[in-house]
Design a protein around this motif. Structure first.
Motif, PDB file in Angstrom:
ATOM      1  N   TRP A   1      -6.451  -3.589  -9.662  1.00 52.85           N
ATOM      2  CA  TRP A   1      -5.715  -4.331  -8.633  1.00 52.85           C
ATOM      3  C   TRP A   1      -6.608  -5.100  -7.675  1.00 52.85           C
ATOM      4  O   TRP A   1      -6.313  -6.239  -7.304  1.00 52.85           O
ATOM      5  CB  TRP A   1      -4.823  -3.369  -7.832  1.00 52.85           C
TER       6      TRP A   1
ATOM      7  N   LEU B   1       1.376   4.575  -7.924  1.00 46.91           N
ATOM      8  CA  LEU B   1       0.135   4.268  -8.624  1.00 46.91           C
ATOM      9  C   LEU B   1      -0.652   5.502  -9.058  1.00 46.91           C
ATOM     10  O   LEU B   1      -1.713   5.392  -9.633  1.00 46.91           O
ATOM     11  CB  LEU B   1      -0.754   3.396  -7.730  1.00 46.91           C
TER      12      LEU B   1
ATOM     13  N   HIS C   1      -4.390   3.800  -3.203  1.00 49.32           N
ATOM     14  CA  HIS C   1      -4.709   4.454  -4.473  1.00 49.32           C
ATOM     15  C   HIS C   1      -4.413   5.950  -4.477  1.00 49.32           C
ATOM     16  O   HIS C   1      -4.360   6.579  -5.517  1.00 49.32           O
ATOM     17  CB  HIS C   1      -6.175   4.221  -4.839  1.00 49.32           C
TER      18      HIS C   1
ATOM     19  N   ALA D   1       3.964   3.589  -2.119  1.00 51.60           N
ATOM     20  CA  ALA D   1       3.040   2.768  -2.894  1.00 51.60           C
ATOM     21  C   ALA D   1       2.032   3.657  -3.603  1.00 51.60           C
ATOM     22  O   ALA D   1       1.711   3.449  -4.778  1.00 51.60           O
ATOM     23  CB  ALA D   1       2.318   1.780  -1.984  1.00 51.60           C
TER      24      ALA D   1
ATOM     25  N   ARG E   1     -10.007   0.495 -10.224  1.00 49.91           N
ATOM     26  CA  ARG E   1      -8.707   0.042 -10.715  1.00 49.91           C
ATOM     27  C   ARG E   1      -8.650  -1.483 -10.741  1.00 49.91           C
ATOM     28  O   ARG E   1      -9.397  -2.143 -10.018  1.00 49.91           O
ATOM     29  CB  ARG E   1      -7.599   0.609  -9.806  1.00 49.91           C
TER      30      ARG E   1
ATOM     31  N   ILE F   1       8.561  -4.464  -5.369  1.00 50.55           N
ATOM     32  CA  ILE F   1       7.535  -3.755  -6.143  1.00 50.55           C
ATOM     33  C   ILE F   1       7.229  -2.369  -5.576  1.00 50.55           C
ATOM     34  O   ILE F   1       7.088  -1.409  -6.317  1.00 50.55           O
ATOM     35  CB  ILE F   1       6.263  -4.618  -6.246  1.00 50.55           C
ATOM     36  N   PHE F   2       7.121  -2.242  -4.242  1.00 51.84           N
ATOM     37  CA  PHE F   2       6.733  -0.957  -3.645  1.00 51.84           C
ATOM     38  C   PHE F   2       7.917  -0.238  -3.018  1.00 51.84           C
ATOM     39  O   PHE F   2       7.750   0.783  -2.366  1.00 51.84           O
ATOM     40  CB  PHE F   2       5.639  -1.168  -2.608  1.00 51.84           C
TER      41      PHE F   2
ATOM     42  N   LYS G   1      -2.459  -4.487  -1.766  1.00 51.12           N
ATOM     43  CA  LYS G   1      -1.735  -3.293  -1.338  1.00 51.12           C
ATOM     44  C   LYS G   1      -1.805  -2.226  -2.425  1.00 51.12           C
ATOM     45  O   LYS G   1      -2.055  -1.046  -2.151  1.00 51.12           O
ATOM     46  CB  LYS G   1      -0.272  -3.633  -1.004  1.00 51.12           C
ATOM     47  N   ALA G   2      -1.632  -2.642  -3.675  1.00 55.45           N
ATOM     48  CA  ALA G   2      -1.722  -1.712  -4.800  1.00 55.45           C
ATOM     49  C   ALA G   2      -3.119  -1.104  -4.867  1.00 55.45           C
ATOM     50  O   ALA G   2      -3.283   0.091  -5.149  1.00 55.45           O
ATOM     51  CB  ALA G   2      -1.389  -2.438  -6.108  1.00 55.45           C
TER      52      ALA G   2
ATOM     53  N   ALA H   1      -1.332  -7.303  -4.800  1.00 53.41           N
ATOM     54  CA  ALA H   1      -2.404  -6.662  -5.561  1.00 53.41           C
ATOM     55  C   ALA H   1      -3.309  -5.847  -4.629  1.00 53.41           C
ATOM     56  O   ALA H   1      -3.724  -4.735  -4.957  1.00 53.41           O
ATOM     57  CB  ALA H   1      -3.214  -7.712  -6.317  1.00 53.41           C
TER      58      ALA H   1
END
Lengths: 142, 118
Positions: free
Chosen positions: B47, A135, B29, A131, B45, B92-93, B24-25, B22
């Motif tokens: 998210w 990012l 970081h 993850a 950010r 997504i991840f 988790k995003a 969101a």
């Protein structure tokens, strides 16, 4: 404090916040009856004292959860945080005299079983790394 | 289950899953430092803010949902969020879903289906 204790304490704190929050939500929803899509409903919600208990529980859970989530994979953290299912059902039976039917009890057993399977799943630290890599710019293409 | 309850339930699943992903995003970081540095990095950010917007929406949707169903039934149906977040984390991840994850997903989905149809 070792990480195991840190997580145990964190999840118990999260469980308490979540349970208080859910209980407060239901009490606030009951207070605001009848449900209509109108400002009058929002006004009844805002004047239900319990809604502020729900907000406080939400905020407490949010800070606790974000602190845990930094290192825990989202799946395992989220699953463990859902053990509130058990505490909320117990509190609902006690305070609201809600009774689950036989089918609902069977469903709950499967759900709790599933949550336990997920939350005891050996966590893979690569989750967090993947993850983070997604990012940040220093891991192109990952 | 009435169509209204079903729709409000699904709205809850969508905003809860969106919010979790969101957050988790936001949390992952990758910047150095803990404590306030962690929060500053998240605040820079989008998210974290997106997650907060989703959760504000969920606040209202969940209140509507609990006006329509008993609390214990609501919390059981809400467990569908777990399945949705795991699938979202995979998509997504790229989080791996091992056989235990799949078993957990199956058990929760079966349990939610039974409660939903009961």
């Amino acid at each position: 404090m070792n990480m195991r204790r840190f997580y145990l304490f964190g999840f118990l704190l999260l469980l308490s916040f979540d349970t208080v929050s859910q209980l407060s939500f239901k009490l606030a929803a009951n207070h605001a009856i009848p449900l209509v899509i109108a400002p009058s409903w929002l006004f009844r919600v805002a004047t239900a004292p319990w809604i502020y208990g729900a907000v406080l529980g939400y905020l407490g859970a949010f800070v606790t959860y974000m602190s845990l989530l930094r290192h825990a994979p989202v799946g395992a953290a989220f699953a463990a945080s859902h053990l509130q299912v058990v505490s909320v059902i117990l509190v609902s039976a006690w305070l609201f005299h809600e009774r689950l039917s036989l089918a609902e009890l069977l469903g709950s057993a499967l759900i709790v079983g599933g949550i336990l399977v997920l939350s005891t799943n050996k966590s893979d630290t690569r989750h967090a790394d993947s993850a983070a890599a997604l990012l940040t710019d220093d891991h192109p293409g990952s | 289950m009435s169509p209204l309850i079903f729709i409000v339930w699904m709205l809850n699943v969508v905003v809860d899953t969106g919010g979790q992903l969101a957050f988790k995003a936001a949390a992952a970081h990758g910047d150095e430092g803990g404590g306030m540095a962690h929060w500053r990095a998240m605040a820079r950010r989008p998210w974290l803010w997106l997650g907060i917007i989703f959760f504000c929406a969920e606040f209202i949707f969940w209140l509507v949902f609990l006006s329509l169903v008993p609390l214990s039934e609501g919390i059981l149906l809400g467990s569908l969020n777990i399945v949705a977040v795991l699938v979202g984390g995979r998509l997504i991840f790229n989080e791996r879903l091992n056989s235990r994850c799949l078993l957990g997903i199956f058990l929760i989905a079966a349990g939610v289906a039974i409660v939903g149809l009961a």
